[in-house]
Design an enzyme around this catalytic site. Structure first.
Site, PDB file in Angstrom:
ATOM      1  N   GLY A  52       0.780  -1.322  -0.068  1.00  0.00           N
ATOM      2  CA  GLY A  52       0.063  -0.112   0.061  1.00  0.00           C
ATOM      3  C   GLY A  52       1.049   1.302  -0.104  1.00  0.00           C
ATOM      4  N   SER A  87       5.824  -2.002  -1.864  1.00  0.00           N
ATOM      5  CA  SER A  87       5.975  -2.940  -3.200  1.00  0.00           C
ATOM      6  C   SER A  87       4.816  -2.584  -4.298  1.00  0.00           C
ATOM      7  CB  SER A  87       5.731  -4.099  -2.477  1.00  0.00           C
ATOM      8  OG  SER A  87       4.692  -4.401  -1.500  1.00  0.00           O
ATOM      9  N   SER A 141       2.472   4.999   0.780  1.00  0.00           N
ATOM     10  CA  SER A 141       3.162   5.374   2.110  1.00  0.00           C
ATOM     11  C   SER A 141       2.123   6.214   3.129  1.00  0.00           C
ATOM     12  CB  SER A 141       4.170   6.438   1.755  1.00  0.00           C
ATOM     13  OG  SER A 141       4.880   6.929   2.892  1.00  0.00           O
ATOM     14  N   GLY A 142       1.990   5.727   4.142  1.00  0.00           N
ATOM     15  CA  GLY A 142       1.033   6.421   5.233  1.00  0.00           C
ATOM     16  C   GLY A 142      -0.358   5.525   5.199  1.00  0.00           C
ATOM     17  N   SER A 143      -0.499   4.657   4.331  1.00  0.00           N
ATOM     18  CA  SER A 143      -1.828   3.932   4.112  1.00  0.00           C
ATOM     19  C   SER A 143      -2.024   3.046   5.419  1.00  0.00           C
ATOM     20  CB  SER A 143      -1.710   2.891   3.196  1.00  0.00           C
ATOM     21  OG  SER A 143      -0.843   1.931   3.348  1.00  0.00           O
ATOM     22  N   GLY A 144      -0.792   2.776   6.255  1.00  0.00           N
ATOM     23  CA  GLY A 144      -1.059   1.925   7.516  1.00  0.00           C
ATOM     24  C   GLY A 144      -0.648   0.594   7.696  1.00  0.00           C
ATOM     25  N   LYS A 145       0.343   0.476   6.815  1.00  0.00           N
ATOM     26  CA  LYS A 145       1.077  -0.903   6.739  1.00  0.00           C
ATOM     27  C   LYS A 145       1.857  -1.246   8.157  1.00  0.00           C
ATOM     28  CE  LYS A 145       3.645   0.157   3.183  1.00  0.00           C
ATOM     29  NZ  LYS A 145       3.464   1.559   2.913  1.00  0.00           N
ATOM     30  N   SER A 146       2.641  -0.114   8.348  1.00  0.00           N
ATOM     31  CA  SER A 146       3.423  -0.445   9.355  1.00  0.00           C
ATOM     32  C   SER A 146       2.629  -0.762  10.913  1.00  0.00           C
ATOM     33  CB  SER A 146       4.275   0.692   9.977  1.00  0.00           C
ATOM     34  OG  SER A 146       5.357   0.670   8.774  1.00  0.00           O
TER      35      SER A 146
HETATM   36  N1  LIG Z   1      10.535   8.140  -3.581  1.00  0.00           N
HETATM   37  C1  LIG Z   1       9.791   7.494  -2.476  1.00  0.00           C
HETATM   38  N2  LIG Z   1       8.597   7.046  -2.713  1.00  0.00           N
HETATM   39  C2  LIG Z   1       8.184   6.235  -1.643  1.00  0.00           C
HETATM   40  N3  LIG Z   1       8.602   6.291  -0.230  1.00  0.00           N
HETATM   41  C3  LIG Z   1       9.826   7.041  -0.118  1.00  0.00           C
HETATM   42  C4  LIG Z   1      10.451   7.713  -1.139  1.00  0.00           C
HETATM   43  N4  LIG Z   1      11.624   7.984  -0.554  1.00  0.00           N
HETATM   44  C5  LIG Z   1      11.567   7.861   0.808  1.00  0.00           C
HETATM   45  N5  LIG Z   1      10.099   7.237   1.064  1.00  0.00           N
HETATM   46  C6  LIG Z   1      10.070   6.503   2.344  1.00  0.00           C
HETATM   47  O1  LIG Z   1      10.657   5.262   2.147  1.00  0.00           O
HETATM   48  C7  LIG Z   1       9.424   4.189   2.480  1.00  0.00           C
HETATM   49  C8  LIG Z   1       9.127   3.050   1.256  1.00  0.00           C
HETATM   50  O2  LIG Z   1      10.180   2.184   1.211  1.00  0.00           O
HETATM   51  P1  LIG Z   1       9.690   0.860   0.581  1.00  0.00           P
HETATM   52  O3  LIG Z   1      11.059  -0.040   0.803  1.00  0.00           O
HETATM   53  O4  LIG Z   1       8.450   0.258   1.402  1.00  0.00           O
HETATM   54  O5  LIG Z   1       9.580   1.192  -0.690  1.00  0.00           O
HETATM   55  S1  LIG Z   1       9.349   0.063  -2.166  1.00  0.00           S
HETATM   56  O6  LIG Z   1       8.625  -1.138  -1.508  1.00  0.00           O
HETATM   57  O7  LIG Z   1      10.693  -0.175  -2.386  1.00  0.00           O
HETATM   58  O8  LIG Z   1       8.655   1.030  -2.981  1.00  0.00           O
HETATM   59  C9  LIG Z   1       8.374   4.913   2.821  1.00  0.00           C
HETATM   60  O9  LIG Z   1       7.771   4.693   4.090  1.00  0.00           O
HETATM   61  P2  LIG Z   1       6.398   4.033   4.450  1.00  0.00           P
HETATM   62  O10 LIG Z   1       5.748   5.572   4.922  1.00  0.00           O
HETATM   63  O11 LIG Z   1       6.681   3.317   5.570  1.00  0.00           O
HETATM   64  O12 LIG Z   1       5.688   3.333   3.330  1.00  0.00           O
HETATM   65  C10 LIG Z   1       8.663   6.537   2.718  1.00  0.00           C
HETATM   66  O13 LIG Z   1       8.778   6.950   4.062  1.00  0.00           O
HETATM   67  N1  LIG Z   2      -7.356   2.100  10.406  1.00  0.00           N
HETATM   68  C1  LIG Z   2      -6.116   2.307  10.629  1.00  0.00           C
HETATM   69  N2  LIG Z   2      -5.078   1.572  10.333  1.00  0.00           N
HETATM   70  C2  LIG Z   2      -3.752   1.890  10.326  1.00  0.00           C
HETATM   71  N3  LIG Z   2      -3.582   3.098  10.458  1.00  0.00           N
HETATM   72  C3  LIG Z   2      -4.599   4.163  10.515  1.00  0.00           C
HETATM   73  C4  LIG Z   2      -5.812   3.848  10.583  1.00  0.00           C
HETATM   74  N4  LIG Z   2      -6.313   4.971  10.623  1.00  0.00           N
HETATM   75  C5  LIG Z   2      -5.622   6.017  10.894  1.00  0.00           C
HETATM   76  N5  LIG Z   2      -4.198   5.323  10.932  1.00  0.00           N
HETATM   77  C6  LIG Z   2      -2.940   6.079  11.058  1.00  0.00           C
HETATM   78  O1  LIG Z   2      -2.462   6.322   9.581  1.00  0.00           O
HETATM   79  C7  LIG Z   2      -1.153   6.251   9.758  1.00  0.00           C
HETATM   80  C8  LIG Z   2      -0.331   5.107   9.042  1.00  0.00           C
HETATM   81  O2  LIG Z   2       0.964   5.240   8.872  1.00  0.00           O
HETATM   82  P1  LIG Z   2       2.030   4.168   8.888  1.00  0.00           P
HETATM   83  O3  LIG Z   2       1.360   2.874   9.772  1.00  0.00           O
HETATM   84  O4  LIG Z   2       3.430   4.361   9.198  1.00  0.00           O
HETATM   85  O5  LIG Z   2       1.855   3.767   7.146  1.00  0.00           O
HETATM   86  P2  LIG Z   2       2.748   2.773   6.177  1.00  0.00           P
HETATM   87  O6  LIG Z   2       3.717   2.088   7.136  1.00  0.00           O
HETATM   88  O7  LIG Z   2       2.146   2.376   5.391  1.00  0.00           O
HETATM   89  O8  LIG Z   2       3.606   4.076   5.858  1.00  0.00           O
HETATM   90  C9  LIG Z   2      -0.611   6.350  11.315  1.00  0.00           C
HETATM   91  O9  LIG Z   2      -0.571   7.530  11.759  1.00  0.00           O
HETATM   92  C10 LIG Z   2      -1.944   5.801  11.661  1.00  0.00           C
HETATM   93  O10 LIG Z   2      -2.171   6.091  13.243  1.00  0.00           O
END
Ligand SMILES: Nc1ncnc2c1ncn2[C@@H]1O[C@H](COP(=O)(O)OS(=O)(=O)O)[C@@H](OP(=O)(O)O)[C@H]1O
Ligand SMILES: Nc1ncnc2c1ncn2[C@@H]1O[C@H](COP(=O)(O)OP(=O)(O)O)[C@@H](O)[C@H]1O
Length: 208
Positions: free
Chosen positions: A36, A110, A38-43
């Site tokens: 999903g 991914s 970035s910020g979707s909630g994976k972690s």
């Molecule tokens: N250009 C760009 N695009 C997307 N994301 C970026 C980029 N640069 C840095 N970041 C940060 O790196 C996290 C994504 O790394 P991933 O290893 O999950 O990416 S990937 O699967 O190889 O596409 C992603 O973290 P998450 O927010 O946890 O998804 C970002 O914080």
């Molecule tokens: N239902 C939900 N499940 C997961 N995260 C949520 C939900 N609703 C809101 N959030 C918020 O969305 C953000 C997701 O961030 P994060 O888990 O770091 O995303 P990712 O790992 O995909 O980048 C967090 O701030 C989290 O508190």
């Protein structure tokens, strides 16, 4: 990157099998592949699932940027080639963890379908589950957990997924979590219930 093919190398199975380890741990070793934006909630969901499983006496482990992009994959960036290699290595690591009997949760964007399919192909059917952590770009950008969307809009980060780089939605994921509509608890419950339904863990009553 030059890829060297392994020659004269023979795979060694051990004296203890995956099945033995699964019996010891009272669970099946599988991969839950979260994907999903970035910020979707994976972690967040991955960590909560891991915690809930731990509390119930199960061994789960989250692979994410903290333990992969700062270590094994520290030499990789965000070009399509580097993302492909990132996912390839993570797929291989996840396969080893699953073989160890661990409920392995990967939390990476991914973004490319082909790369996720390659990771799936490393495992037998029923041991790899794609979990789509679905959330619109608009909502992720509103959350902007790390302030990266703002930087991407300002042109300070290139090739940012959802803004200036593609995200290919899963076509047939085993599970979809809609994190803008569900609470964290609801999303987590969906994953736990799914694990029970798949026979990865046994009793739902253990996992409250
Ligand atoms: N250009 C760009 N695009 C997307 N994301 C970026 C980029 N640069 C840095 N970041 C940060 O790196 C996290 C994504 O790394 P991933 O290893 O999950 O990416 S990937 O699967 O190889 O596409 C992603 O973290 P998450 O927010 O946890 O998804 C970002 O914080
Ligand atoms: N239902 C939900 N499940 C997961 N995260 C949520 C939900 N609703 C809101 N959030 C918020 O969305 C953000 C997701 O961030 P994060 O888990 O770091 O995303 P990712 O790992 O995909 O980048 C967090 O701030 C989290 O508190």
């Amino acid at each position: 990157m030059t890829v060297q093919k392994a020659t004269n190398i023979v795979w060694h199975g051990g004296n203890v099998t995956k099945n033995d380890r699964e019996k010891l741990l009272n669970q099946k070793g599988v991969v839950l592949w979260f994907t999903g934006l970035s910020g979707s909630g994976k972690s967040t969901v991955a960590r909560e699932v891991e915690r809930r499983l731990y509390e119930a006496g199960h061994l789960a482990y989250v692979l994410d940027g903290d333990n992969i992009r700062f270590g094994l994959n520290r030499n990789l960036g965000f070009s399509p080639e580097d993302r492909k290699e990132n996912i390839r290595r993570i797929g291989e690591v996840a396969k080893l963890f699953a073989d160890a009997g661990v409920i392995t949760i990967t939390a990476f964007i991914s973004p490319y379908r082909a790369d996720r399919d390659n990771a799936r192909a490393l495992l037998p059917k029923g041991e790899f589950f794609e979990i789509y952590v679905k959330c619109s770009v608009e909502e992720c950008e509103k959350r902007d957990v790390k302030g990266l969307y703002k930087k991407a809009r300002a042109g300070e980060i290139q090739e940012f997924t959802g803004i200036s780089a593609p995200y290919e939605e899963p076509l047939t994921p085993e599970l979809v979590l809609e994190t803008a509509k569900e609470t964290l608890e609801e999303s987590t419950n969906k994953v736990i219930n799914f694990l029970v339904a798949q026979g990865v863990i046994k009793q739902k009553g253990d996992i409250e």
